[in-house]
Design a protein around this motif. Structure first.
Motif, PDB file in Angstrom:
ATOM      1  N   HIS A  74       0.777  -1.193  -0.019  1.00 21.06           N
ATOM      2  CA  HIS A  74      -0.230  -0.071  -0.080  1.00 21.06           C
ATOM      3  C   HIS A  74       0.781   1.148   0.046  1.00 21.06           C
ATOM      4  CE1 HIS A  74       0.563  -0.616   4.369  1.00 21.06           C
ATOM      5  NE2 HIS A  74      -0.192  -1.694   4.149  1.00 21.06           N
ATOM      6  N   PRO A  75       1.389   1.567  -1.118  1.00 19.37           N
ATOM      7  CA  PRO A  75       2.630   2.728  -1.259  1.00 19.37           C
ATOM      8  C   PRO A  75       1.985   3.964  -0.833  1.00 19.37           C
ATOM      9  CG  PRO A  75       2.157   1.320  -3.227  1.00 19.37           C
ATOM     10  CD  PRO A  75       1.090   1.088  -2.538  1.00 19.37           C
ATOM     11  N   THR A  76       0.823   4.568  -0.966  1.00 18.08           N
ATOM     12  CA  THR A  76       0.332   5.974  -0.465  1.00 18.08           C
ATOM     13  C   THR A  76      -0.049   6.171   0.816  1.00 18.08           C
ATOM     14  OG1 THR A  76      -1.787   5.949  -1.307  1.00 18.08           O
ATOM     15  CG2 THR A  76       0.023   6.259  -3.046  1.00 18.08           C
ATOM     16  N   GLY A  77      -0.635   4.730   1.329  1.00 19.70           N
ATOM     17  CA  GLY A  77      -1.091   4.923   2.705  1.00 19.70           C
ATOM     18  C   GLY A  77      -2.496   5.249   2.648  1.00 19.70           C
ATOM     19  N   ARG A  78      -3.336   5.520   1.791  1.00 22.18           N
ATOM     20  CA  ARG A  78      -4.481   6.051   1.682  1.00 22.18           C
ATOM     21  C   ARG A  78      -5.458   5.183   2.377  1.00 22.18           C
ATOM     22  NH1 ARG A  78      -7.799   6.435  -3.928  1.00 22.18           N
ATOM     23  NH2 ARG A  78      -7.730   4.287  -4.517  1.00 22.18           N
ATOM     24  N   LEU A  79      -6.552   5.817   3.110  1.00 25.15           N
ATOM     25  CA  LEU A  79      -7.570   4.943   3.347  1.00 25.15           C
ATOM     26  C   LEU A  79      -9.008   5.744   2.926  1.00 25.15           C
ATOM     27  CD1 LEU A  79      -6.947   3.769   7.098  1.00 25.15           C
ATOM     28  CD2 LEU A  79      -7.034   2.305   4.875  1.00 25.15           C
ATOM     29  N   ILE A  80      -9.662   4.912   1.925  1.00 26.38           N
ATOM     30  CA  ILE A  80     -10.732   5.671   1.124  1.00 26.38           C
ATOM     31  C   ILE A  80     -11.750   6.289   2.068  1.00 26.38           C
ATOM     32  CG2 ILE A  80     -12.265   5.425  -0.616  1.00 26.38           C
ATOM     33  CD1 ILE A  80     -10.374   3.536  -1.993  1.00 26.38           C
ATOM     34  N   GLY A  81     -12.012   7.592   1.792  1.00 33.50           N
ATOM     35  CA  GLY A  81     -13.218   8.292   2.765  1.00 33.50           C
ATOM     36  C   GLY A  81     -12.420   8.485   4.155  1.00 33.50           C
ATOM     37  N   GLU A  82     -11.168   8.088   4.489  1.00 36.09           N
ATOM     38  CA  GLU A  82     -10.906   8.115   5.781  1.00 36.09           C
ATOM     39  C   GLU A  82      -9.701   9.144   5.952  1.00 36.09           C
ATOM     40  OE1 GLU A  82     -10.567   4.854   8.590  1.00 36.09           O
ATOM     41  OE2 GLU A  82     -11.996   3.986   7.382  1.00 36.09           O
ATOM     42  N   ARG A  83      -8.840   8.762   5.142  1.00 36.81           N
ATOM     43  CA  ARG A  83      -7.450   9.638   5.047  1.00 36.81           C
ATOM     44  C   ARG A  83      -6.716   9.700   3.818  1.00 36.81           C
ATOM     45  NH1 ARG A  83      -3.849   5.260   8.452  1.00 36.81           N
ATOM     46  NH2 ARG A  83      -3.231   4.397   6.859  1.00 36.81           N
ATOM     47  N   VAL A  84      -6.275  10.795   3.303  1.00 38.33           N
ATOM     48  CA  VAL A  84      -5.733  10.865   1.980  1.00 38.33           C
ATOM     49  C   VAL A  84      -4.484  10.173   1.763  1.00 38.33           C
ATOM     50  CG1 VAL A  84      -6.670  12.700   1.160  1.00 38.33           C
ATOM     51  CG2 VAL A  84      -5.025  12.924   2.769  1.00 38.33           C
ATOM     52  N   GLY A  85      -3.764   9.764   2.903  1.00 39.81           N
ATOM     53  CA  GLY A  85      -2.478   9.010   2.954  1.00 39.81           C
ATOM     54  C   GLY A  85      -1.455  10.160   3.119  1.00 39.81           C
ATOM     55  N   TYR A  86      -0.183   9.685   3.329  1.00 45.97           N
ATOM     56  CA  TYR A  86       0.811  10.563   3.445  1.00 45.97           C
ATOM     57  C   TYR A  86       1.402  11.085   2.261  1.00 45.97           C
ATOM     58  CZ  TYR A  86       2.663   5.522   2.907  1.00 45.97           C
ATOM     59  OH  TYR A  86       2.819   4.278   2.338  1.00 45.97           O
ATOM     60  N   GLU A  87       2.123  12.093   2.070  1.00 45.53           N
ATOM     61  CA  GLU A  87       2.722  12.863   1.054  1.00 45.53           C
ATOM     62  C   GLU A  87       4.043  12.005   0.662  1.00 45.53           C
ATOM     63  OE1 GLU A  87       2.025  17.235   0.999  1.00 45.53           O
ATOM     64  OE2 GLU A  87       2.587  16.696   3.222  1.00 45.53           O
ATOM     65  N   VAL A  88       4.069  11.617  -0.592  1.00 43.39           N
ATOM     66  CA  VAL A  88       4.998  10.897  -1.201  1.00 43.39           C
ATOM     67  C   VAL A  88       5.289  11.177  -2.728  1.00 43.39           C
ATOM     68  CG1 VAL A  88       3.760   8.959  -1.714  1.00 43.39           C
ATOM     69  CG2 VAL A  88       6.165   8.582  -1.502  1.00 43.39           C
ATOM     70  N   ASP A  89       6.548  11.224  -3.386  1.00 43.49           N
ATOM     71  CA  ASP A  89       6.584  11.303  -4.671  1.00 43.49           C
ATOM     72  C   ASP A  89       6.537  10.091  -5.445  1.00 43.49           C
ATOM     73  OD1 ASP A  89       7.589  11.701  -7.128  1.00 43.49           O
ATOM     74  OD2 ASP A  89       9.243  13.034  -6.506  1.00 43.49           O
ATOM     75  N   ILE A  90       5.387   9.450  -5.557  1.00 41.90           N
ATOM     76  CA  ILE A  90       5.282   8.182  -6.247  1.00 41.90           C
ATOM     77  C   ILE A  90       6.079   8.082  -7.464  1.00 41.90           C
ATOM     78  CG2 ILE A  90       3.246   8.880  -7.415  1.00 41.90           C
ATOM     79  CD1 ILE A  90       3.784   5.933  -4.978  1.00 41.90           C
ATOM     80  N   ASP A  91       6.157   9.081  -8.046  1.00 43.14           N
ATOM     81  CA  ASP A  91       6.992   8.873  -9.370  1.00 43.14           C
ATOM     82  C   ASP A  91       8.408   8.197  -9.258  1.00 43.14           C
ATOM     83  OD1 ASP A  91       4.865   9.591 -10.923  1.00 43.14           O
ATOM     84  OD2 ASP A  91       5.327  11.479 -11.105  1.00 43.14           O
ATOM     85  N   ARG A  92       8.809   9.121  -8.156  1.00 48.29           N
ATOM     86  CA  ARG A  92      10.258   8.675  -7.869  1.00 48.29           C
ATOM     87  C   ARG A  92      10.303   7.361  -7.223  1.00 48.29           C
ATOM     88  NH1 ARG A  92      15.234   8.325  -7.410  1.00 48.29           N
ATOM     89  NH2 ARG A  92      16.405   8.361  -5.363  1.00 48.29           N
ATOM     90  N   VAL A  93       9.292   6.781  -6.357  1.00 47.84           N
ATOM     91  CA  VAL A  93       9.231   5.529  -5.800  1.00 47.84           C
ATOM     92  C   VAL A  93       9.154   4.552  -7.015  1.00 47.84           C
ATOM     93  CG1 VAL A  93       7.759   3.886  -4.599  1.00 47.84           C
ATOM     94  CG2 VAL A  93       8.155   6.082  -3.663  1.00 47.84           C
ATOM     95  N   ILE A  94       8.360   4.742  -7.887  1.00 45.86           N
ATOM     96  CA  ILE A  94       7.993   4.027  -9.133  1.00 45.86           C
ATOM     97  C   ILE A  94       9.380   3.908  -9.870  1.00 45.86           C
ATOM     98  CG2 ILE A  94       7.213   3.831 -11.347  1.00 45.86           C
ATOM     99  CD1 ILE A  94       4.294   4.818 -10.154  1.00 45.86           C
ATOM    100  N   ALA A  95      10.143   4.939  -9.985  1.00 46.24           N
ATOM    101  CA  ALA A  95      11.445   4.757 -10.671  1.00 46.24           C
ATOM    102  C   ALA A  95      12.409   4.057 -10.160  1.00 46.24           C
ATOM    103  CB  ALA A  95      11.884   6.109 -10.853  1.00 46.24           C
ATOM    104  N   VAL A  96      12.492   4.143  -8.687  1.00 39.79           N
ATOM    105  CA  VAL A  96      13.415   2.950  -7.831  1.00 39.79           C
ATOM    106  C   VAL A  96      13.031   1.822  -7.835  1.00 39.79           C
ATOM    107  CG1 VAL A  96      14.435   3.080  -5.601  1.00 39.79           C
ATOM    108  CG2 VAL A  96      13.994   5.205  -6.323  1.00 39.79           C
ATOM    109  N   ALA A  97      11.480   1.466  -7.768  1.00 43.53           N
ATOM    110  CA  ALA A  97      11.165   0.261  -7.745  1.00 43.53           C
ATOM    111  C   ALA A  97      11.600  -0.509  -9.153  1.00 43.53           C
ATOM    112  CB  ALA A  97       9.578   0.097  -7.351  1.00 43.53           C
ATOM    113  N   ALA A  98      11.497   0.381 -10.217  1.00 44.67           N
ATOM    114  CA  ALA A  98      12.069  -0.355 -11.550  1.00 44.67           C
ATOM    115  C   ALA A  98      13.400  -0.864 -11.228  1.00 44.67           C
ATOM    116  CB  ALA A  98      11.481   0.669 -12.637  1.00 44.67           C
ATOM    117  N   GLU A  99      14.285   0.153 -11.026  1.00 44.18           N
ATOM    118  CA  GLU A  99      15.780  -0.058 -10.758  1.00 44.18           C
ATOM    119  C   GLU A  99      16.058  -1.191 -10.255  1.00 44.18           C
ATOM    120  OE1 GLU A  99      17.776   3.396  -9.158  1.00 44.18           O
ATOM    121  OE2 GLU A  99      16.667   4.541 -10.672  1.00 44.18           O
TER     122      GLU A  99
END
Ligand code: DGT
Ligand code: CA
Ligand code: CA
Length: 575
Positions: free
Chosen positions: A473-498
């Motif tokens: 659960h990479p962004t930590g959101r809970l639908i309707g309850e919390r938006v999740g933490y702030e994260v640069d998901i594009d950077r996470v995706i790039a590193v996950a690819a690497e």
């Protein structure tokens, strides 16, 4: 809660979950909190009606329900609440659940502002932050005050759409009800729910009938309808459990046209209409009008609509105007993953941590679902509240898994863990423990208020650990309850690819994280995705369906997902 309301299992569970939260707040020990949670979870997963269980005097046969909690449940069933719940509620700010629902605001802050400034609502807290009254409090300061204000504003900006987990059971109830009407045929869910969006604005249903008025009458007088917003001869809208439900009735001959129209999305339909105009046709909910001859051709099936426009069928999940029409024209629509392609569930909790079922029970259920494997990923050491395992317990658990595997043929239980990513990005187990596990899932469960840069480097550091196989659960959101933490998901995706780390599509209906857009982006960046249900009870295993729909909305094919592989290939991949 309305005293006369008939309580369902999930209503009772909800109160117990809330009692768990409140118990932490009023300073009960962790054991009490866990007892409430455990009972709540087991009641949620109960096959029988809790009221019947109570009538039969069998409450204490429910795992986790001892004498005290059995008394609590009896009280709740009678009165819609219980003394201890009310007592705890009166000791805390009225708006506590809304305040705690804001990412970055925990019990400590709520208690502090309550005791020092008498703040009881989220609005008051926002005002105090705007008026710089929080920074004077011990342990808050200027920076923390800013953070709190930003968190409140983020949370307030969250839209008021209905989570899938709320909409699905309501839609099922209404569909079942309408199907029993003697004159209703082809009762079908349409709109965003049929497209399996993660949240919906309302629920749209259509049906065909030779006697529309009797179906409309049944619909508007259905048990549970709180309000009728509109009612005509072929359509009506009602409110049920706080959700708007639209029903349209149509003649069978144009059922396909209406189904296509009401499934949407609006953007997809607009593009289709443009395409039709280019071909000298006019597309509407009634059929296709040939502009040259002036004849209207109603379509009985949806397939017919696409066929007449010269297109292959486009499944509802893709109808968002995200390139599906171009792909349909070019003949390059993806060969989407289906539930039948899924060979295992990679994210499950057992009684070893905070799950309601034993590993054997999970394995049996997974075998019945036709899976070849599951990976049991209980929480790690630091998740005290969720029964996280220390190193000794992990080893003991691996022994149990080994014994279970010896007794099974053609099915494998993998030993995994959902390991906490600590606030500095290190993991909650030493490398030697991680190395023993078949699959390591890393996840953020704390420190949600970290700023974007800190959170991003925290996650990046974790997935750079060679033992981490999947980021949960990479962004930590809970639908309707919390938006999740702030994260640069594009950077996470790039590193996950690497680093060749898979990213999870958490299929829990309250998470659905990654979402469709980011999952597609990840896949296009070369990242492997893994659907996990995060099941804490057997009932949750069926969240896989929602996960697969999400994957389809992300244009994923079987080869884009880890858990369409055989167990041997999963192990090889995890290396
Ligand atoms: P929601 O309820 O906000 O999650 O989204 P939908 O897609 O279910 O939208 P809703 O309930 O407003 O309308 C259902 C479908 O009706 C929608 O997906 C497409 C169709 N529709 C509604 N308004 C329009 C429109 O102005 N133009 C076209 N072409 N189609 C429309
Ligand atoms: Ca809708
Ligand atoms: Ca609607």
């Amino acid at each position: 809660m309305n005293k006369d309301k008939i309580l369902s299992n999930s209503d009772v569970a909800e109160i117990l979950y809330r009692m768990a939260v409140l118990s932490q707040f009023v300073g009960e020990n962790a054991f009490v909190t866990r007892a409430y949670q455990k009972a709540a979870r087991n009641i949620e997963s109960l096959d029988s009606d809790i009221r019947q269980v109570a009538v039969n005097g069998r409450l204490r046969t429910i795992p986790g329900v001892g004498r005290a909690i059995a008394g609590t449940i009896t009280e709740i069933l009678k009165a819609g609440t219980c003394e201890r719940y009310e007592e705890m509620k009166s000791a805390v700010p009225a708006d506590i659940f809304r305040m705690l629902g804001v990412t970055g605001i925990g019990p400590k802050t709520v208690r502090l502002v309550h005791e020092n400034l008498g703040i009881t609502t989220l609005d008051e807290l926002e005002k105090a932050a705007v008026g710089h009254r929080l920074q004077k409090l011990p342990g808050i300061g200027v920076k923390q005050e800013k953070k709190i204000l930003r968190a409140i504003r983020r949370s307030k900006s969250m839209d008021r759409r209905i989570p899938l987990g709320v909409a699905i059971p309501i839609a099922e109830y209404v569909v079942e009800y309408l199907k029993r009407c003697p004159h209703a045929e082809n009762v079908t869910v349409t709109g965003s729910l049929r497209r399996h969006r993660d949240t919906v604005g309302d629920i749209d249903l259509i049906a065909s009938s030779s006697d529309p008025e009797s179906v409309i009458a049944a619909f508007t007088t259905m048990p549970g309808v709180a309000d009728v917003i509109g009612s005509g001869t072929t359509k009506a809208s009602v409110i049920l459990r706080g959700v708007q439900i639209d029903l349209r009735i149509v003649d069978r001959s144009s059922f396909g046209s209406l189904l296509q129209h009401f499934t949407g999305s609006k953007e997809h339909n607009i593009r289709l209409r443009e395409l039709a105009i280019g071909k000298g046709m006019k597309l509407s909910e009634y059929g296709i009008l040939d502009q040259t001859t002036g004849t209207l051709l109603p379509c009985g099936t949806e397939e017919e609509v696409y066929q007449r426009l010269g297109l292959p069928f486009i499944v509802p999940e893709l109808r968002e105007d995200r390139g599906e029409i171009e792909a349909a024209i070019a003949g390059t629509l993806p060969d989407l993953v289906t539930l039948a392609d899924i060979r295992g569930d990679l994210h499950l909790h057992s009684t070893w941590s905070d799950g309601a079922n034993t590993i054997s029970e999970l394995a049996d259920a997974a075998i019945r679902m036709g899976y070849g494997y599951i990976c049991v990923t209980d929480h790690s050491r630091s998740r005290g509240i969720a029964g996280g395992l220390n190193e000794e317990a992990i080893i003991e658990k691996m022994g149990e898994i080994e014994r279970i595997n010896e007794s099974l043929d053609g099915f494998t239980v993998l030993a995994g863990s959902e390991v906490d990513i600590r606030s500095d990005g290190t993991l909650d187990y030493d490398d030697y423990v991680l190395e023993m596990l078949d699959i390591v899932i890393a996840a953020v469960h704390s420190g949600f208020s970290q700023d974007k840069r800190t959170m991003t480097s925290r996650i990046v550091r974790a997935i750079e650990n060679e033992h981490v196989d999947i980021l949960a659960h990479p962004t930590g959101r809970l639908i309707g309850e919390r938006v999740g933490y702030e994260v640069d998901i594009d950077r996470v995706i790039a590193v996950a690819a690497e680093t060749e780390t898979a990213i999870e599509i958490n299929a829990s209906q309250s998470r659905l994280d990654l979402n469709d857009i980011n999952a597609r982006k990840a896949s296009e960046s070369g990242v492997m995705l893994a659907i996990g249900t995060d099941a804490h009870t057997l009932n949750h295993l069926h969240y896989m369906e929602s996960g697969v729909h999400l994957a389809r909305r992300a244009w994923l094919e079987p080869r884009d997902l880890l858990n369409t592989k055989s167990v041997a290939d999963v192990l090889r991949w995890a290396g």
